[in-house]
Design a protein around this motif. Structure first.
Motif, PDB file in Angstrom:
ATOM      1  N   HIS A 192      24.874 -35.740 -28.835  1.00 46.17           N
ATOM      2  CA  HIS A 192      26.328 -35.906 -29.261  1.00 46.17           C
ATOM      3  C   HIS A 192      27.176 -36.490 -28.303  1.00 46.17           C
TER       4      HIS A 192
ATOM      5  N   PRO B 261      29.674 -37.829 -25.610  1.00 45.58           N
ATOM      6  CA  PRO B 261      31.187 -38.384 -25.923  1.00 45.58           C
ATOM      7  C   PRO B 261      31.006 -39.836 -25.869  1.00 45.58           C
TER       8      PRO B 261
ATOM      9  N   HIS C 104      33.476 -27.499 -28.370  1.00 40.51           N
ATOM     10  CA  HIS C 104      33.513 -27.545 -26.898  1.00 40.51           C
ATOM     11  C   HIS C 104      35.052 -27.330 -26.271  1.00 40.51           C
TER      12      HIS C 104
ATOM     13  N   TRP D 257      37.593 -39.513 -24.422  1.00 46.85           N
ATOM     14  CA  TRP D 257      36.530 -40.490 -24.085  1.00 46.85           C
ATOM     15  C   TRP D 257      35.668 -41.079 -25.057  1.00 46.85           C
TER      16      TRP D 257
ATOM     17  N   HIS E 177      33.669 -34.280 -30.649  1.00 44.53           N
ATOM     18  CA  HIS E 177      32.850 -35.240 -30.863  1.00 44.53           C
ATOM     19  C   HIS E 177      31.343 -34.854 -31.372  1.00 44.53           C
TER      20      HIS E 177
ATOM     21  N   HIS F  30      20.031 -31.064 -21.164  1.00 44.12           N
ATOM     22  CA  HIS F  30      21.188 -31.521 -20.087  1.00 44.12           C
ATOM     23  C   HIS F  30      21.789 -30.230 -19.430  1.00 44.12           C
TER      24      HIS F  30
ATOM     25  N   LEU G   2      25.365 -30.201 -17.297  1.00 44.34           N
ATOM     26  CA  LEU G   2      26.598 -31.009 -16.824  1.00 44.34           C
ATOM     27  C   LEU G   2      27.176 -30.735 -15.535  1.00 44.34           C
TER      28      LEU G   2
ATOM     29  N   ILE H 174      21.219 -40.705 -21.597  1.00 47.22           N
ATOM     30  CA  ILE H 174      22.410 -41.300 -22.126  1.00 47.22           C
ATOM     31  C   ILE H 174      23.439 -40.385 -21.217  1.00 47.22           C
TER      32      ILE H 174
ATOM     33  N   ASN I  90      24.157 -37.872 -18.810  1.00 49.22           N
ATOM     34  CA  ASN I  90      23.362 -36.895 -18.132  1.00 49.22           C
ATOM     35  C   ASN I  90      22.297 -36.307 -19.014  1.00 49.22           C
ATOM     36  N   THR I  91      22.187 -37.001 -20.205  1.00 54.63           N
ATOM     37  CA  THR I  91      21.573 -36.220 -21.253  1.00 54.63           C
ATOM     38  C   THR I  91      20.353 -36.850 -21.917  1.00 54.63           C
TER      39      THR I  91
HETATM   40  C1  DHB Z   1      27.718 -34.804 -22.337  1.00 55.87           C
HETATM   41  C2  DHB Z   1      27.020 -34.122 -23.408  1.00 55.87           C
HETATM   42  C3  DHB Z   1      27.434 -33.239 -24.072  1.00 55.87           C
HETATM   43  O1  DHB Z   1      26.779 -32.524 -25.168  1.00 55.87           O
HETATM   44  C4  DHB Z   1      28.874 -32.997 -24.222  1.00 55.87           C
HETATM   45  O2  DHB Z   1      29.281 -32.259 -25.167  1.00 55.87           O
HETATM   46  C5  DHB Z   1      29.590 -33.494 -23.413  1.00 55.87           C
HETATM   47  C6  DHB Z   1      29.209 -34.432 -22.502  1.00 55.87           C
HETATM   48  C7  DHB Z   1      27.553 -35.835 -21.268  1.00 55.87           C
HETATM   49  O3  DHB Z   1      26.186 -36.021 -21.023  1.00 55.87           O
HETATM   50  O4  DHB Z   1      28.325 -36.584 -20.938  1.00 55.87           O
END
Ligand code: DHB
Ligand code: FE
Length: 279
Positions: A12, A14, A59, A86, A125, A192, A194, A265, A267-268
């Motif tokens: 998910h 954003p 979040h 965003w 998101h 991921h 962050l 996508i 950093n994920t």
């Molecule tokens: C990102 C991934 C997430 O799960 C999130 O909640 C916010 C940001 C990311 O990879 O940018």
């Protein structure tokens, strides 16, 4: 008795919302991600769910560090998206189905899950984007029940506990005296991180094994503690708890309708699965 048609799981991030808003679905960066949803939309047109029960993690929007429920369920007539900014610019609110929310709450409390009930709940998101990906039309055509699992502030519920929660939701759905068709969604992950020293951490072998386990051995991930899951998937990869709960809500065996896995996508590691109920 409601019918559970199956489960859907997806990341998910954003920035997906920004890509949708700017019409970037066919850009080389985004295409491998968005294309994964096309066969799933066909399946949804076929199985026609009326309601989506969505396991997601807030979040810091509706719940913050001052008050952090482990499990929370929406029981509102509608849910407004109020994201960090965003993602998608504006979205119409999502319609709720309070009679199902209260049925779930009653069943869960009876089953000894001490859930927080939310008759007013903003969604971020993690709730809004997956619904937009599965149903891209202007207004989401299915009714919704949000179920939030804390992945923000430790201690987090264990994988085993999230599976038990999902299973109890599945039991409640099957005991609901209503003919409507329900799809269960889990959003978050996959691997991921962050921030911190391991920012950008991705573990493809683990993610692929995890995705496979949802089809063939849905309790496989319950062998790991939360700290082991963070170690293997990153601090935000632990959002895979939503996938576990959603899969557990679908009783018995499932058939993989479609799966997609794409790095990166943002950093994920972005994963997606559609699983049809068999039993
Ligand atoms: C990102 C991934 C997430 O799960 C999130 O909640 C916010 C940001 C990311 O990879 O940018
Ligand atoms: Fe997230």
């Amino acid at each position: 008795m409601a019918t559970i048609v199956g489960g859907l799981t997806t990341s998910h991030v954003p920035s997906i919302g920004g890509a949708i808003a700017r019409g970037r679905q066919q850009d080389p960066y985004w295409k491998p991600f968005f294309d994964g949803f096309l066969p799933v939309r066909e399946w949804l047109a076929d199985v026609k769910p009326d309601i989506a029960v969505v396991f997601y993690n807030d979040h810091g929007l509706n719940f913050f560090l001052d008050k952090m429920p482990t499990f929370a369920i929406g029981a509102a007539p509608r849910y407004s998206n109020a994201d960090e900014g965003w993602g998608l610019p504006t979205l119409p609110p999502f319609d709720g189905v309070p009679e199902l929310s209260w049925h779930l709450i009653n069943h869960l409390v009876e089953a000894e899950f001490d859930v927080t009930t939310c008759q007013d709940m903003l969604v971020d998101h993690a709730f809004a984007l997956p619904l937009k990906l599965f149903w891209p039309q202007e207004r989401c055509p299915v009714l919704t029940v949000p179920i939030c699992i804390n992945t923000v502030q430790f201690p987090l519920p264990s994988a085993k506990r999230c599976v038990a929660l999902g299973r109890a939701v599945g039991e409640a759905l099957r005991s609901w005296d209503d003919p409507r068709r329900v799809v269960v969604i889990g959003t978050g992950g996959l691997s991921h991180q962050l921030d911190g020293e391991r920012a950008g951490f991705i573990n493809k072998p683990f993610d692929l094994k995890f995705m496979d386990s949802l089809i063939h051995d849905p309790e496989w991930a319950t062998q790991f503690s939360i700290h082991e899951l963070v170690e293997k998937t990153g601090t935000q990869g632990v959002e895979l708890l939503m996938w576990l709960a959603a899969r557990a809500a679908v009783p018995g065996r499932v058939r993989a309708v479609h799966t997609n896995y794409h790095i990166p996508i943002s950093n994920t590691a972005a994963g997606m699965m559609a699983m049809a109920a068999i039993d």
